[in-house]
Design a protein around this motif. Structure first.
Motif, PDB file in Angstrom:
ATOM      1  N   MET A   1      26.942  -8.242  -9.497  1.00  0.00           N
ATOM      2  CA  MET A   1      28.284  -8.354  -8.967  1.00  0.00           C
ATOM      3  C   MET A   1      28.218  -9.039  -7.594  1.00  0.00           C
ATOM      4  SD  MET A   1      31.078  -5.361  -8.739  1.00  0.00           S
ATOM      5  CE  MET A   1      31.392  -4.840  -7.090  1.00  0.00           C
ATOM      6  N   ALA A   2      29.026 -10.061  -7.421  1.00  0.00           N
ATOM      7  CA  ALA A   2      29.047 -10.829  -6.173  1.00  0.00           C
ATOM      8  C   ALA A   2      29.839 -10.080  -5.101  1.00  0.00           C
ATOM      9  CB  ALA A   2      29.668 -12.196  -6.419  1.00  0.00           C
ATOM     10  N   PRO A   3      29.439 -10.232  -3.848  1.00  0.00           N
ATOM     11  CA  PRO A   3      30.176  -9.568  -2.771  1.00  0.00           C
ATOM     12  C   PRO A   3      31.605 -10.111  -2.658  1.00  0.00           C
ATOM     13  CG  PRO A   3      28.091 -10.478  -1.958  1.00  0.00           C
ATOM     14  CD  PRO A   3      28.275 -10.944  -3.355  1.00  0.00           C
ATOM     15  N   SER A   4      32.514  -9.244  -2.275  1.00  0.00           N
ATOM     16  CA  SER A   4      33.910  -9.645  -2.112  1.00  0.00           C
ATOM     17  C   SER A   4      34.103 -10.356  -0.777  1.00  0.00           C
ATOM     18  CB  SER A   4      34.817  -8.419  -2.185  1.00  0.00           C
ATOM     19  OG  SER A   4      34.623  -7.611  -1.037  1.00  0.00           O
ATOM     20  N   GLY A   5      35.318 -10.873  -0.590  1.00  0.00           N
ATOM     21  CA  GLY A   5      35.633 -11.555   0.658  1.00  0.00           C
ATOM     22  C   GLY A   5      35.555 -10.626   1.855  1.00  0.00           C
ATOM     23  N   SER A  10      32.902  -8.696   6.677  1.00  0.00           N
ATOM     24  CA  SER A  10      32.290  -7.598   7.430  1.00  0.00           C
ATOM     25  C   SER A  10      30.860  -7.936   7.832  1.00  0.00           C
ATOM     26  CB  SER A  10      32.307  -6.309   6.605  1.00  0.00           C
ATOM     27  OG  SER A  10      33.622  -5.923   6.321  1.00  0.00           O
ATOM     28  N   LEU A  11      30.102  -8.500   6.899  1.00  0.00           N
ATOM     29  CA  LEU A  11      28.731  -8.893   7.220  1.00  0.00           C
ATOM     30  C   LEU A  11      28.701  -9.996   8.274  1.00  0.00           C
ATOM     31  CD1 LEU A  11      27.124  -8.830   3.657  1.00  0.00           C
ATOM     32  CD2 LEU A  11      26.700  -7.233   5.541  1.00  0.00           C
ATOM     33  N   ALA A  12      29.680 -10.899   8.230  1.00  0.00           N
ATOM     34  CA  ALA A  12      29.775 -11.941   9.259  1.00  0.00           C
ATOM     35  C   ALA A  12      30.019 -11.317  10.631  1.00  0.00           C
ATOM     36  CB  ALA A  12      30.894 -12.920   8.917  1.00  0.00           C
ATOM     37  N   GLY A  13      30.847 -10.288  10.692  1.00  0.00           N
ATOM     38  CA  GLY A  13      31.092  -9.592  11.949  1.00  0.00           C
ATOM     39  C   GLY A  13      29.843  -8.908  12.480  1.00  0.00           C
ATOM     40  N   VAL A  14      29.063  -8.308  11.584  1.00  0.00           N
ATOM     41  CA  VAL A  14      27.809  -7.666  11.998  1.00  0.00           C
ATOM     42  C   VAL A  14      26.831  -8.714  12.529  1.00  0.00           C
ATOM     43  CG1 VAL A  14      25.790  -6.400  11.148  1.00  0.00           C
ATOM     44  CG2 VAL A  14      28.076  -5.691  10.450  1.00  0.00           C
ATOM     45  N   MET A  67      26.221 -15.883  10.218  1.00  0.00           N
ATOM     46  CA  MET A  67      27.622 -15.553  10.442  1.00  0.00           C
ATOM     47  C   MET A  67      28.536 -16.672   9.950  1.00  0.00           C
ATOM     48  SD  MET A  67      30.339 -16.111  12.961  1.00  0.00           S
ATOM     49  CE  MET A  67      29.375 -16.880  14.185  1.00  0.00           C
ATOM     50  N   LEU A  68      28.197 -17.901  10.271  1.00  0.00           N
ATOM     51  CA  LEU A  68      29.022 -19.028   9.845  1.00  0.00           C
ATOM     52  C   LEU A  68      29.042 -19.169   8.324  1.00  0.00           C
ATOM     53  CD1 LEU A  68      28.118 -21.674  12.543  1.00  0.00           C
ATOM     54  CD2 LEU A  68      30.305 -20.517  12.228  1.00  0.00           C
ATOM     55  N   THR A  69      27.896 -18.978   7.685  1.00  0.00           N
ATOM     56  CA  THR A  69      27.829 -19.047   6.228  1.00  0.00           C
ATOM     57  C   THR A  69      28.668 -17.951   5.585  1.00  0.00           C
ATOM     58  OG1 THR A  69      25.595 -19.952   6.372  1.00  0.00           O
ATOM     59  CG2 THR A  69      26.252 -19.015   4.259  1.00  0.00           C
ATOM     60  N   LEU A  70      28.534 -16.734   6.087  1.00  0.00           N
ATOM     61  CA  LEU A  70      29.296 -15.612   5.531  1.00  0.00           C
ATOM     62  C   LEU A  70      30.794 -15.756   5.799  1.00  0.00           C
ATOM     63  CD1 LEU A  70      26.827 -12.772   6.496  1.00  0.00           C
ATOM     64  CD2 LEU A  70      27.420 -13.467   4.169  1.00  0.00           C
ATOM     65  N   THR A  71      31.149 -16.307   6.949  1.00  0.00           N
ATOM     66  CA  THR A  71      32.564 -16.528   7.253  1.00  0.00           C
ATOM     67  C   THR A  71      33.162 -17.550   6.298  1.00  0.00           C
ATOM     68  OG1 THR A  71      32.232 -15.979   9.576  1.00  0.00           O
ATOM     69  CG2 THR A  71      34.190 -17.256   9.043  1.00  0.00           C
ATOM     70  N   ALA A  72      32.428 -18.610   6.014  1.00  0.00           N
ATOM     71  CA  ALA A  72      32.920 -19.619   5.071  1.00  0.00           C
ATOM     72  C   ALA A  72      33.122 -19.019   3.679  1.00  0.00           C
ATOM     73  CB  ALA A  72      31.955 -20.796   5.013  1.00  0.00           C
ATOM     74  N   LEU A  77      36.868 -16.375  -0.498  1.00  0.00           N
ATOM     75  CA  LEU A  77      37.085 -15.246  -1.407  1.00  0.00           C
ATOM     76  C   LEU A  77      38.271 -14.353  -1.035  1.00  0.00           C
ATOM     77  CD1 LEU A  77      33.364 -14.205  -1.959  1.00  0.00           C
ATOM     78  CD2 LEU A  77      34.836 -15.463  -3.531  1.00  0.00           C
ATOM     79  N   CYS A  78      38.641 -14.300   0.223  1.00  0.00           N
ATOM     80  CA  CYS A  78      39.760 -13.446   0.634  1.00  0.00           C
ATOM     81  C   CYS A  78      41.087 -14.071   0.188  1.00  0.00           C
ATOM     82  CB  CYS A  78      39.773 -13.255   2.154  1.00  0.00           C
ATOM     83  SG  CYS A  78      38.543 -12.095   2.739  1.00  0.00           S
ATOM     84  N   PRO A  79      42.058 -13.222  -0.171  1.00  0.00           N
ATOM     85  CA  PRO A  79      43.356 -13.752  -0.594  1.00  0.00           C
ATOM     86  C   PRO A  79      44.084 -14.488   0.529  1.00  0.00           C
ATOM     87  CG  PRO A  79      43.356 -11.341  -0.645  1.00  0.00           C
ATOM     88  CD  PRO A  79      41.977 -11.777  -0.293  1.00  0.00           C
ATOM     89  N   THR A  80      43.870 -14.086   1.781  1.00  0.00           N
ATOM     90  CA  THR A  80      44.485 -14.773   2.920  1.00  0.00           C
ATOM     91  C   THR A  80      43.422 -15.002   3.986  1.00  0.00           C
ATOM     92  OG1 THR A  80      45.094 -12.740   4.077  1.00  0.00           O
ATOM     93  CG2 THR A  80      46.707 -13.623   2.517  1.00  0.00           C
TER      94      THR A  80
END
Length: 134
Positions: A1-5, A10-14, A67-72, A77-80
């Motif tokens: 299962m792939a991680p959600s947006g 959250s991982l980008a914030g960490v 962080m930049l990769t996870l943010t992209a 993936l996020c609806p907004t």
């Protein structure tokens, strides 16, 4: 299962919080004395400071890249975009406060803790809100 947006955000914030802490260590005039003493037995003391600074500088760049990769990915993936940006910022704020207290001895007062709680409640509200279609 792939991680959600939200997970990616959250991982980008960490990662952003760890990048900030590493940058503080890389650029601070006084490096953590525990690391300096540890390296004394392996490397001449005159090089210790530069090695520690170099390590933390590379760690800063690495965490920023993650962080930049996870943010992209989160933006895709996020609806907004608001959900992604607010989640990343809130998690970064919270983790930076915790890391600053643990590693740098920074004081986070009662008002700061209450502020962190309100920010996280706001993120929860935004994350559960459905996108409105006109």
């Amino acid at each position: 299962m792939a991680p959600s947006g939200v997970t990616n955000a959250s991982l980008a914030g960490v990662c952003a919080a760890f990048a900030g802490i590493c940058a503080k260590f890389a650029l601070s005039p006084e490096n953590p004395q525990v690391l300096v003493r540890f390296l004394d037995s392996y490397i001449p003391p005159s090089y210790n400071s530069w090695i520690i600074r170099g390590f933390f500088a590379v760690a800063t760049l690495t965490f920023n890249s993650l962080m930049l990769t996870l943010t992209a990915k989160a933006l895709q993936l996020c609806p907004t975009t608001v959900q992604s940006v607010v989640t990343t910022s809130a998690v970064n704020f919270l983790v930076t406060g915790i890391l600053g207290t643990v590693f740098l001895g920074e004081y986070v007062g009662f008002i700061g803790i209450i502020g962190m709680i309100f920010v996280q409640i706001g993120v929860l509200i935004i994350s559960n809100e459905k996108e409105k279609v006109d």
